[in-house]
Design a protein around this motif. Structure first.
Motif, PDB file in Angstrom:
ATOM      1  N   VAL B  84       0.824  -1.197   0.000  1.00 18.90           N
ATOM      2  CA  VAL B  84       0.000   0.000   0.000  1.00 18.90           C
ATOM      3  C   VAL B  84       0.859   1.248   0.000  1.00 18.90           C
ATOM      4  N   ARG B  85       1.984   1.172   0.694  1.00 17.82           N
ATOM      5  CA  ARG B  85       2.828   2.366   0.739  1.00 17.82           C
ATOM      6  C   ARG B  85       3.359   2.712  -0.637  1.00 17.82           C
ATOM      7  N   VAL B  86       3.689   1.708  -1.402  1.00 18.94           N
ATOM      8  CA  VAL B  86       4.159   2.016  -2.757  1.00 18.94           C
ATOM      9  C   VAL B  86       3.037   2.636  -3.567  1.00 18.94           C
ATOM     10  N   LEU B  87       1.876   2.031  -3.458  1.00 19.17           N
ATOM     11  CA  LEU B  87       0.778   2.547  -4.281  1.00 19.17           C
ATOM     12  C   LEU B  87       0.329   3.920  -3.832  1.00 19.17           C
ATOM     13  N   ALA B  88       0.636   4.222  -2.577  1.00 16.90           N
ATOM     14  CA  ALA B  88       0.195   5.522  -2.080  1.00 16.90           C
ATOM     15  C   ALA B  88       0.863   6.659  -2.818  1.00 16.90           C
ATOM     16  N   HIS B  89       2.009   6.368  -3.410  1.00 19.89           N
ATOM     17  CA  HIS B  89       2.666   7.424  -4.174  1.00 19.89           C
ATOM     18  C   HIS B  89       1.800   7.904  -5.319  1.00 19.89           C
ATOM     19  N   MET B 113       7.230  15.860  -4.378  1.00 20.85           N
ATOM     20  CA  MET B 113       8.610  15.428  -4.181  1.00 20.85           C
ATOM     21  C   MET B 113       8.700  13.914  -4.063  1.00 20.85           C
ATOM     22  N   ASN B 114       7.764  13.358  -3.316  1.00 21.87           N
ATOM     23  CA  ASN B 114       7.812  11.914  -3.149  1.00 21.87           C
ATOM     24  C   ASN B 114       7.510  11.182  -4.440  1.00 21.87           C
TER      25      ASN B 114
END
Lengths: 797, 196
Positions: B84-89, B113-114
């Motif tokens: 999920v953290r990756v997709l949150a980008h 930035m992220n």
């Protein structure tokens, strides 16, 4: 009197064909006139065959009547085909106007000729011919090519929009026109309500798919696309059902006798007709899918089964007075999934092409007939009726679009924007359907039929030409691009990278909607339907050898084009390049940028691409093949070199004994799947021969659990020497994205160098060896006994 | 599959995940379903092979790199929170005024930035914080068709680095990368609508 038809540059050919047509028409006139008289033609050449017995045996006899109908029909079709060739030769044209414009023009031309030469055109279209022969192919084609997954995802909105939209349009236009007719000044008071309603129902049959090609590049988003497609699909069916019901009303009752009971009965009938049609279609779809399960030995009849069953579903539905159109659509949708898997590759291609061809022919004939009707004396022009028809068509379409979408947006996860709704509104282009229905109005019940026909023609011409041509610019305008200025090379590259990245992440996210219903269906499908309907033991060897040949061929092509491609700009000097301080001239930069733009891979289009008149050339396939082959090679190399892969796995670790061949491989029957679909199962591009992409190599790496999937090597290119490397995976999961996996080292080699390694490997038959031979420098000649993997590659490093 | 509400309980640490990533409950649930659907052997985490099952990724020129971005630091597994953290980008940028955000809190994952950092790591394989010419060349190779020759690619890579490189070290650092893209609408390019 036969004229040779040869394919050449479009317009000249048109001219030639026109001359041919004219002469043949003229000759047939001559024939008719000679037939009608009993005089002998002094010229022996034109002796009519059917007149009184000659004293001499005629040396040269002409019998035009015998062939008139097929001859003229063939000429028309050829003429339209030539026109299409010419149309597509001018590259910009297809983007400017829809192809139906072209067909209408051709039709009008033929009509003009026929009118001009006073020729009696053969009766191509009457009610039975239209409904029995011309209409089914068109509907079948749109049903077959419909992308099922997005359709079912959006089915609520589509049914709501198509169904209610058609009804609102029909009744709205009908009622408004009736009100207009009441105004005495227009001289229309003899047109009663029923007739107006009927006219409304037939004029509301839109054919928006025709304009899809025009704004395709604007990358319409998928739900919008599906809306338009779904509307086109269901619209014909609904209009015809309405039409029939209203005709029944007109026949059976005088206007005053219609009671509310009848209206209720009409509504009930509407529903029954629709649902019943779909039901029959589904049944026939399953039957035909079941039958294709057994046709592996006579694959030549597979297309026949598909077509005949679809047609049968149509006929059966029509017999019971149900909606044949909906039946054939449902049949096509149902059977497509299973048939595609059962049927051989060539049959699959045949079915696709044949379907396109049939529907193309039908539509051409209808348009030509429309053209013939246009240029003629049987028009009745009534300014008021026609103008108001035009106005009301647009007004009611706008009302229905905005009202219905406003409501359905409340229930959708991704609502349609106003821009989308404008596009849907503006794509309400009428097509052949309305004309046919108008033409087939029974004159006895509709004394003012000519007026209706004229009005229909005007609406069609207006919408097709004016709306069709302006919708492209409109869509592009609505889709305003932010900047038009040229981007720097950096930006180009990074933008494209991000597009790819986004597409990739979207693929990871998958499709989201109605999971439960869809999953339930998929479970049901997997557990029961597939077992019944899909073949069990597929002859893999033929598939594998087919792949091998195809791969070889493609690899050859790719390399050849790679080698032969020109280098666009001057390569900067080697020495300076190394230093990295060379300033390139602006022209160099420019050409570099162009090179980049033209050669970068396209982002995979997740939006659909359907062209009504054509099967798209598969450029994206080529691209995908390149990518796949490249990955295979990098994978292979990394394995061979014993590199440790970046993700830290020991290289060549368990160099896995994978079986080289699927024969006798034990397969759990329940998890048998013939082909691993490359894209989403119900993926959009049905044009893509999905089998092409089913190959993939799976590098088997040590994993915790042994894969429960069957592994079958597919790239038999490598069969001889690397049984380990290539296989494609049969995915037993119920996952939609059945696929292939592949790992690649992160150092892709330039492709053309890699490809010739492919040639070396693999057992080649003599023909392939010789095919490769000429293209290659001698040292790369394939050697059959070449089983050592390392040396050729190491040699080339 | 049972009623939907029970699934919320199945997601471990749902609340903290939500706060961290900014996904709505519904989106998180959907992602969870997707995670489980991808996890073919029901291991509870995803391996590379699971991601490679996604057929469409295989013909994505950057497919492998995208998969690798899910496995930072050479790990072999990705569990749901990392997924999920990756997709949150890729969540669309929030419209709320960024000014009200607490500056002490870490930047949300879907900030500009992220997002740029995420894209940067696709280039920078050795994680040294710079894109060398070699790395640029590799990316180019992945993204360009076969008809472009090696020399042409090298020139293009050269030129690309040259354009962005300001301090002349022959490589593009993250800041230079971000600067070269300052005119681009990254938020829109790297946002996926359904991930709201």
């Amino acid at each position: 009197m036969g004229f040779q038809v040869f394919v050449a540059f479009g317009p000249w050919n048109l001219l030639l064909l026109l001359v041919a047509l004219e002469c043949s028409e003229a000759s047939s006139d001559l024939n008719e006139s000679t037939n009608s008289t009993t005089r002998h033609e002094p010229n022996v050449q034109f002796a009519a065959a059917s007149s009184e017995p000659d004293e001499n045996i005629p040396v040269f006899v002409l019998d035009y009547d015998y062939v008139q109908i097929p001859y003229e029909v063939t000429l028309w079709i050829l003429l339209a085909s030539l026109a299409k060739i010419g149309f597509h030769l001018y590259r910009r044209l297809p983007g400017l106007m829809p192809e139906s414009c072209l067909l209408i023009i051709v039709g009008a031309l033929v009509g003009a000729i026929i009118f001009g030469t006073d020729h009696k055109s053969p009766p191509v279209m009457d009610s039975s011919i239209y409904f029995l022969y011309l209409l089914p192919p068109i509907v079948l084609e749109s049903g077959y090519f419909m992308p099922t997954r997005p359709f079912f995802e959006n089915i609520g909105s589509i049914l709501w929009w198509a169904g209610l939209g058609a009804l609102i349009n029909a009744f709205g236009i009908g009622l408004s026109l009736y009100l207009i007719c009441q105004i005495k000044a227009f001289g229309l008071s003899d047109v009663n309500l029923l007739q107006n309603l009927l006219f409304g129902s037939l004029i509301s049959a839109v054919d928006p798919v025709a304009v899809l090609a025009v704004f395709e590049e604007a990358r319409v988003n998928e739900p919008l696309y599906m809306m338009i497609f779904g509307e086109a699909l269901l619209n014909d069916g609904i209009s015809v059902v309405l039409y029939n019901i209203l005709i029944a009303f007109t026949k059976m009752h005088k206007f005053e006798d219609i009671e509310p009971v009848d209206i209720l009965a009409g509504c009930a009938r509407f529903v029954i007709v629709g649902v019943g049609g779909v039901f029959f279609g589904i049944i026939f779809g399953f039957i035909s899918a079941f039958i294709t399960r057994f046709t592996q030995n006579i694959s030549a009849i597979e297309p026949l089964i598909v077509f005949m069953f679809s047609y049968l579903s149509y006929l059966v539905a029509e017999t019971l007075y149900l909606s044949g159109i909906l039946a054939i659509t449902a049949c096509a949708v149902t059977m497509k999934k299973y048939v595609e898997e059962n049927v051989s590759q060539t049959s699959y291609t045949t079915i696709k092409y044949f379907m396109k061809m049939l529907s193309s022919v039908s539509e051409t004939l209808i348009f030509i007939f429309m053209g013939v009707s246009t240029v003629g004396k049987n028009h009745e022009w009534n300014w008021a009726f026609i103008c108001f028809t035009l106005v009301f068509c647009q007004v009611w379409r706008a009302i229905s679009v905005f009202a219905l979408f406003y409501v359905s947006n409340q229930f959708r996860t991704s609502p349609f924007s106003i821009k989308d709704q404008c596009i849907i509104f503006y794509s309400g282009v009428r097509g052949a359907g309305s004309f046919s229905l108008a033409f087939l109005l029974p004159l006895s019940l509709f004394p003012r039929k000519k007026m209706f026909v004229t009005a229909t023609l005007v609406v069609i011409y207006f919408t097709v030409f004016i709306q069709g041509i302006t919708i492209g610019p409109l869509v592009r305008y609505l889709d305003v691009k932010k900047t038009n200025k040229k981007e720097s090379i950096n930006e180009e590259l990074h933008i494209r990278l991000m597009d790819h990245l986004k597409a990739g992440i979207e693929d990871v996210c998958g499709q989201w909607s109605h999971y439960q219903v869809r999953d339930k269906f998929k479970k049901f499908d997997h557990r029961y339907l597939r077992k019944i309907l899909i073949r069990k033991n597929l002859p893999k060897s033929s598939i594998v050898s087919l792949y091998k040949k195809l791969e070889m061929k493609q690899a050859i092509e790719m390399v050849e084009t790679g080698i032969l491609s020109s280098t666009a700009f001057s390569v900067p000097q080697l020495a300076q390049r190394i230093q990295g301080t060379k300033r390139l001239s602006p022209e160099d930069v420019e050409s570099m940028r162009d090179l980049l733009t033209h050669n970068m891979y396209q982002v995979r289009q997740r939006t659909l691409s359907y062209n009504k008149y054509n099967l798209k050339p598969q450029t994206s396939e080529k691209q995908a093949k390149e990518i796949l082959i490249r990955r295979q090679n990098t994978l292979r190399e990394s394995m061979r070199k014993g590199h440790s892969l970046p993700w830290g796995e020991p290289a060549g670790a368990k160099n896995i004994r994978y079986l080289s061949f699927p024969y006798g491989h034990p397969q759990p029957a329940s998890r048998h799947r013939r082909v691993a679909e490359f894209t989403d199962n119900d993926s959009s591009d049905s044009e893509r021969p999905s089998i092409m992409f089913k190959e993939h190599s799976q590098r088997d790496l040590p994993q915790e659990r042994y894969p429960t999937q069957e592994i079958i090597p597919m790239k038999s290119l490598y069969r001889g020497r690397k049984p380990t490397n290539f296989r494609y995976q049969r995915n037993t999961s119920q996952e939609e994205h059945v696929g292939q996996g592949r790992r690649a080292a992160l150092r892709p080699k330039p492709l053309f160098r890699a490809v010739d390694e492919e040639y070396e490997s693999g057992e080649e038959s003599a023909e392939e060896a010789s095919a490769i031979g000429p293209g290659w420098p001698p040292e790369h000649r394939p050697s059959r006994e070449h089983h050592k993997s390392h040396s050729p590659l190491l040699r080339r490093k | 599959m049972g009623s939907r509400s029970s699934h919320a309980a199945l997601i471990p640490d749902a609340d903290s995940l939500r706060r961290e990533t900014g996904f709505s409950q519904a989106s998180l649930l959907r992602l969870y379903h997707r995670f489980r659907a991808l996890d073919t052997n029901k291991k509870g985490y995803l391996s590379r092979m699971d991601l490679q099952q996604i057929g469409a990724l295989a013909v994505n020129p950057l497919g492998d790199r995208i998969i690798d971005s899910f496995f930072p630091d050479g790990s072999l597994q990705v569990d749901f929170p990392d997924f999920v953290r990756v997709l949150a980008h890729f969540r669309p940028a929030d419209d709320e005024d960024a000014g009200l955000r607490d500056p002490r809190e870490p930047e949300p994952l879907n900030s500009r930035m992220n997002k740029l950092r995420f894209a940067f790591q696709l280039y920078d394989l050795d994680r040294d914080g710079k894109i060398s010419r070699h790395e640029m060349l590799q990316v180019l190779r992945l993204m360009v068709g076969v008809q472009v020759t090696e020399e042409q690619l090298e020139s293009i890579a050269e030129r690309t680095v040259q354009e962005a490189d300001e301090d002349g070290d022959g490589a593009v650092s993250f800041l230079e990368f971000a600067k070269s893209l300052e005119k681009m609408d990254i938020e829109q390019k790297m946002s996926i609508r359904i991930l709201k």
